[in-house]
Design an enzyme around this catalytic site. Structure first.
Site, mmCIF file in Angstrom:
data_model
loop_
_atom_site.group_PDB
_atom_site.id
_atom_site.type_symbol
_atom_site.label_atom_id
_atom_site.label_comp_id
_atom_site.label_asym_id
_atom_site.label_seq_id
_atom_site.Cartn_x
_atom_site.Cartn_y
_atom_site.Cartn_z
ATOM 1 N N GLY A 1 1.304 -1.057 -0.151
ATOM 2 C CA GLY A 1 -0.109 0.571 -0.056
ATOM 3 C C GLY A 1 0.511 1.405 -0.726
ATOM 4 C CB SER A 2 4.077 2.160 -0.741
ATOM 5 O OG SER A 2 4.666 1.509 -1.584
ATOM 6 C CG ASN A 3 2.408 3.269 -6.189
ATOM 7 O OD1 ASN A 3 3.348 4.394 -6.175
ATOM 8 N ND2 ASN A 3 3.138 2.289 -5.696
ATOM 9 C CG LEU B 1 -0.946 -8.369 -6.540
ATOM 10 C CD1 LEU B 1 -0.460 -9.754 -5.848
ATOM 11 C CD2 LEU B 1 -0.278 -7.997 -7.768
ATOM 12 C CE LYS B 2 -11.179 -10.376 -8.708
ATOM 13 N NZ LYS B 2 -10.824 -12.153 -7.957
ATOM 14 C CG LEU B 3 -7.774 -9.466 -15.629
ATOM 15 C CD1 LEU B 3 -6.466 -8.932 -16.167
ATOM 16 C CD2 LEU B 3 -7.918 -10.530 -16.379
ATOM 17 C CG ASN C 1 -1.760 -1.139 -13.129
ATOM 18 O OD1 ASN C 1 -1.642 -0.913 -12.020
ATOM 19 N ND2 ASN C 1 -1.020 -1.729 -13.808
ATOM 20 C CG HIS D 1 4.276 -2.585 -14.845
ATOM 21 N ND1 HIS D 1 3.347 -4.088 -14.573
ATOM 22 C CD2 HIS D 1 5.061 -3.118 -15.436
ATOM 23 C CE1 HIS D 1 3.557 -5.102 -14.375
ATOM 24 N NE2 HIS D 1 5.085 -3.757 -15.884
ATOM 25 C CD GLU E 1 5.973 1.926 -8.426
ATOM 26 O OE1 GLU E 1 4.666 1.680 -8.085
ATOM 27 O OE2 GLU E 1 6.255 0.835 -7.830
HETATM 28 C C1 GRF Z 1 3.844 -1.023 -7.158
HETATM 29 O O1 GRF Z 1 5.225 -1.620 -7.712
HETATM 30 C C2 GRF Z 1 3.436 -0.915 -8.836
HETATM 31 O O2 GRF Z 1 3.798 -0.414 -9.332
HETATM 32 C C3 GRF Z 1 2.527 -2.649 -8.521
HETATM 33 O O3 GRF Z 1 2.786 -3.037 -7.804
HETATM 34 C C4 GRF Z 1 3.663 -2.267 -6.861
HETATM 35 C C5 GRF Z 1 2.989 -1.805 -5.600
HETATM 36 O O4 GRF Z 1 3.331 -1.890 -3.997
HETATM 37 N N1 GRF Z 1 1.886 -2.194 -9.069
HETATM 38 P P1 GRF Z 1 2.734 -0.910 -2.914
HETATM 39 O O5 GRF Z 1 1.825 -1.989 -2.593
HETATM 40 O O6 GRF Z 1 2.634 0.112 -3.350
HETATM 41 O O7 GRF Z 1 3.703 -0.432 -2.217
#
Ligand code: GRF
Length: 189
Positions: free
Chosen positions: A12-14, A85-87, A102, A104, A174
């Protein structure tokens, strides 16, 4: 107010960076964090930050009627995936054309697709002998990591960098870019 829901499955850091950025935003509000994982860091972070968290079990995501009712009840305008992670189900992509983003942690179209998540990505980048990687912010379609690319940022790293270090380098970027690019995109929609 433009109402945004974060979808997340991991640390959940993002999600935290997004919640922080949009806290007190005059036009955009994070109205929820929805997750497919009963226990995950993203959920705890939402609770800490006073964002309504919801665990939706696997049957819920595939139940178009129930999901659409929740979306309507919450008046969702955009979804931001942050380590989800789910589609994303096809009905949701159709209901939200160009309104699901999203991030990546690699330079798509390289190192994307099914199975390319978390450390798998960074290990693959290093195994390929690269000294460049980065991040991609893109629209979500029915296939993993194939939606239209909105933004990319390249990072350079020394050969000998470990996958763990590379992950940290990219995560930092990110957190810096996802909130501002998402904000620009949503406001210009
Ligand atoms: C991040 O690297 C994001 O780009 C990818 O999954 C990771 C999630 O990290 N889709 P966090 O849960 O936000 O720390």
């Amino acid at each position: 107010m433009i109402r945004v829901v974060i979808l997340a499955s991991g640390g959940g850091s993002n999600a935290a960076a997004l919640m922080e950025h949009f806290k007190n935003h005059p036009q955009i509000r994070i109205v929820g964090l929805w997750t497919d994982k009963m226990h995950c860091g993203a959920r705890s972070l939402a609770q800490q930050k006073g964002v309504e968290d919801r665990f939706l079990e696997s049957g819920f995501w595939s139940d178009e009627t129930r999901m659409k009712a929740l979306i309507q009840e919450q008046s969702v305008d955009f979804f931001l995936l942050a380590g989800f992670l789910k589609l994303v189900p096809e009905y949701l992509v159709k209901q939200f054309p160009n309104r699901i983003l999203n991030i990546h942690p690699a330079l798509l179209p390289d190192f994307g697709g099914k199975g390319m998540f978390g450390m798998h990505i960074h290990r693959a980048v290093i195994a390929a002998g690269k000294t460049q990687s980065g991040l991609t912010i893109h629209l979500v379609n029915e296939r993993f990591d194939e939606g239209k690319i909105l933004f990319q940022k390249t990072v350079e790293f020394d050969s000998g960098t470990t996958p763990e270090t590379l992950q940290q380098i990219i995560l930092k970027e990110e957190h810096r870019w996802y909130p501002v690019i998402a904000e620009q995109y949503i406001l210009s929609f």
